[in-house]
Design a protein around this motif. Structure first.
Motif, short mmCIF file in Angstrom:
data_model
loop_
_atom_site.label_atom_id
_atom_site.label_comp_id
_atom_site.label_asym_id
_atom_site.label_seq_id
_atom_site.Cartn_x
_atom_site.Cartn_y
_atom_site.Cartn_z
N PHE A 259 0.81 -1.21 0.00
CA PHE A 259 0.00 0.00 0.00
C PHE A 259 0.85 1.27 0.00
CE2 PHE A 259 -2.36 3.38 2.16
CZ PHE A 259 -3.43 3.48 1.29
N VAL A 260 1.88 1.33 0.82
CA VAL A 260 2.72 2.52 0.90
C VAL A 260 3.44 2.75 -0.42
CG1 VAL A 260 4.68 3.58 2.08
CG2 VAL A 260 2.98 2.31 3.39
N GLY A 261 3.96 1.71 -1.02
CA GLY A 261 4.61 1.84 -2.32
C GLY A 261 3.65 2.29 -3.40
N MET A 262 2.41 1.80 -3.35
CA MET A 262 1.41 2.22 -4.33
C MET A 262 1.12 3.70 -4.20
SD MET A 262 -2.61 1.25 -4.71
CE MET A 262 -3.00 2.16 -3.24
N VAL A 263 0.97 4.18 -2.97
CA VAL A 263 0.67 5.60 -2.76
C VAL A 263 1.84 6.46 -3.23
CG1 VAL A 263 0.25 7.34 -1.00
CG2 VAL A 263 -0.96 5.18 -0.90
N LEU A 264 3.07 6.03 -2.99
CA LEU A 264 4.23 6.79 -3.45
C LEU A 264 4.27 6.88 -4.97
CD1 LEU A 264 7.03 5.61 -1.01
CD2 LEU A 264 5.98 7.87 -1.16
N ILE A 265 4.00 5.79 -5.64
CA ILE A 265 4.03 5.80 -7.10
C ILE A 265 2.85 6.60 -7.65
CG2 ILE A 265 3.95 4.35 -9.15
CD1 ILE A 265 5.60 2.31 -7.64
N LEU A 266 1.71 6.60 -6.96
CA LEU A 266 0.60 7.47 -7.36
C LEU A 266 0.99 8.94 -7.26
CD1 LEU A 266 -2.50 5.71 -5.78
CD2 LEU A 266 -2.06 6.07 -8.20
N ILE A 267 1.74 9.28 -6.24
CA ILE A 267 2.20 10.66 -6.09
C ILE A 267 3.18 11.01 -7.21
CG2 ILE A 267 3.53 12.21 -4.61
CD1 ILE A 267 2.20 10.77 -2.22
N PHE A 268 4.04 10.07 -7.59
CA PHE A 268 4.95 10.32 -8.70
C PHE A 268 4.17 10.56 -10.00
CE2 PHE A 268 8.35 7.66 -6.42
CZ PHE A 268 8.80 8.77 -5.75
N GLY A 269 3.09 9.86 -10.19
CA GLY A 269 2.24 10.10 -11.36
C GLY A 269 1.58 11.47 -11.31
N GLU A 270 1.19 11.89 -10.12
CA GLU A 270 0.57 13.21 -9.95
C GLU A 270 1.55 14.33 -10.27
OE1 GLU A 270 -1.78 16.36 -9.03
OE2 GLU A 270 -2.45 14.29 -9.23
N VAL A 271 2.82 14.11 -10.01
CA VAL A 271 3.84 15.14 -10.26
C VAL A 271 3.91 15.49 -11.75
CG1 VAL A 271 6.33 15.56 -10.14
CG2 VAL A 271 5.14 14.62 -8.20
N LEU A 272 3.55 14.56 -12.63
CA LEU A 272 3.52 14.88 -14.06
C LEU A 272 2.55 16.03 -14.33
CD1 LEU A 272 3.43 11.29 -15.59
CD2 LEU A 272 5.36 12.86 -15.53
N GLY A 273 1.41 16.00 -13.70
CA GLY A 273 0.45 17.09 -13.86
C GLY A 273 0.95 18.39 -13.27
N LEU A 274 1.67 18.30 -12.15
CA LEU A 274 2.23 19.49 -11.53
C LEU A 274 3.30 20.12 -12.41
CD1 LEU A 274 2.19 21.22 -8.97
CD2 LEU A 274 3.96 19.74 -8.05
N TYR A 275 4.09 19.30 -13.10
CA TYR A 275 5.08 19.84 -14.03
C TYR A 275 4.38 20.60 -15.17
CZ TYR A 275 8.65 16.90 -11.83
OH TYR A 275 9.51 16.32 -10.95
N GLY A 276 3.29 20.07 -15.65
CA GLY A 276 2.53 20.77 -16.69
C GLY A 276 2.01 22.11 -16.20
N LEU A 277 1.56 22.15 -14.93
CA LEU A 277 1.09 23.42 -14.36
C LEU A 277 2.24 24.42 -14.26
CD1 LEU A 277 -1.12 25.11 -12.93
CD2 LEU A 277 -0.31 24.09 -10.80
#
Length: 108
Positions: free
Chosen positions: A80-98
């Motif tokens: 679960f913790v690893g999944m949440v970390l990788i989900l956050i890494f995916g979210e960072v792609l959107g933040l880079y676009g912003l």
């Protein structure tokens, strides 16, 4: 039944907020035809395109990782913790676009 992981819906909702922020900034910067030149138009187009395409890429990453993570967490709860970390890494792609959209929006 198909259940939705609450962490995936919150991360995807943030991507929509990024697009809304950039759209508001672009609309605020629009002006009449003589003062709104081609450079300003392409900067606004690039800002919208960057936040949009990065949002699509982040949404795809969140969806794929979330699906695999929920299936893996069902079999092994330690993931679960690893999944949440990788989900956050995916979210960072959107933040880079912003960030790129904000840089482009302030360029003119």
């Amino acid at each position: 039944f198909f259940t939705v992981n609450p962490s995936m819906t919150k991360l995807s909702g943030i991507l929509a907020i990024y697009g809304l922020v950039v759209a508001a900034l672009i609309c605020q910067g629009l002006s009449s035809a003589p003062s709104y030149d081609l450079f300003d138009g392409f900067c606004d187009f690039g800002a919208g395109l960057s936040v949009g395409l990065c949002g699509v890429a982040a949404g795809m990453a969140i969806g794929i990782v979330g699906d695999a993570g929920v299936r893996g967490t069902a079999q092994q709860p330690k993931l679960f913790v690893g999944m949440v970390l990788i989900l956050i890494f995916g979210e960072v792609l959107g933040l880079y676009g912003l960030i790129i959209a904000l840089i482009l929006n302030t360029a003119h």
